[in-house]
Write a protein that holds these residues in place. Sequence first.
Motif, short mmCIF file in Angstrom:
data_model
loop_
_atom_site.label_atom_id
_atom_site.label_comp_id
_atom_site.label_asym_id
_atom_site.label_seq_id
_atom_site.Cartn_x
_atom_site.Cartn_y
_atom_site.Cartn_z
N UNK A 8 0.86 -1.18 0.00
CA UNK A 8 0.00 0.00 0.00
C UNK A 8 0.90 1.23 0.00
N UNK A 9 0.48 2.24 -0.73
CA UNK A 9 1.24 3.49 -0.78
C UNK A 9 0.99 4.27 0.50
N UNK A 10 2.05 4.55 1.24
CA UNK A 10 1.93 5.28 2.50
C UNK A 10 2.19 6.77 2.32
N UNK A 11 3.06 7.12 1.36
CA UNK A 11 3.42 8.52 1.14
C UNK A 11 4.08 8.65 -0.21
N UNK A 12 3.99 9.82 -0.80
CA UNK A 12 4.72 10.08 -2.04
C UNK A 12 4.98 11.57 -2.16
N UNK A 13 6.10 11.88 -2.79
CA UNK A 13 6.47 13.26 -3.05
C UNK A 13 7.14 13.30 -4.42
N UNK A 14 6.97 14.40 -5.12
CA UNK A 14 7.64 14.59 -6.40
C UNK A 14 8.62 15.74 -6.23
N UNK A 15 9.88 15.49 -6.59
CA UNK A 15 10.90 16.53 -6.46
C UNK A 15 10.83 17.47 -7.67
N UNK A 16 11.57 18.56 -7.61
CA UNK A 16 11.59 19.52 -8.73
C UNK A 16 12.23 18.94 -9.97
N UNK A 17 12.99 17.85 -9.83
CA UNK A 17 13.61 17.21 -11.00
C UNK A 17 12.77 16.07 -11.54
N UNK A 18 11.59 15.85 -10.97
CA UNK A 18 10.70 14.81 -11.46
C UNK A 18 10.88 13.45 -10.81
N UNK A 19 11.77 13.34 -9.84
CA UNK A 19 11.94 12.08 -9.12
C UNK A 19 10.76 11.91 -8.17
N UNK A 20 10.18 10.72 -8.19
CA UNK A 20 9.09 10.40 -7.28
C UNK A 20 9.68 9.62 -6.11
#
Length: 95
Positions: free
Chosen positions: A74-86
């Motif tokens: 299950x996905x607990x958290x996600x963030x996208x950086x300014x360079x597109x890295x998830x």
Amino acid sequence: EWENSSLLVGDVAQAVAALKQAPGKDIRVIGSGNLVQTLMEHGLVDEYMLMIHPIVVGGGKGLFRDDGERHAFELADSQVTTTGVIMATYRPIVA
């Protein structure tokens, strides 16, 4: 700061299980697929923190063994950086 300078000795799964029972901070593994696979086999991974880069190079080692076994998360958290890295944090779903 590194508080325990000793390395894992003997049975890795037993040593990590004992560390998980002791007070202290989270245990993190960076860049050791073999160690992670051993910990996975013994149910010792609580979370997977994956960095997904928008580049395909091809080849390399997989995180999961090619054993045909199904792994559910299950996905607990996600963030996208300014360079597109998830940066995605997944937790195993225990059946």
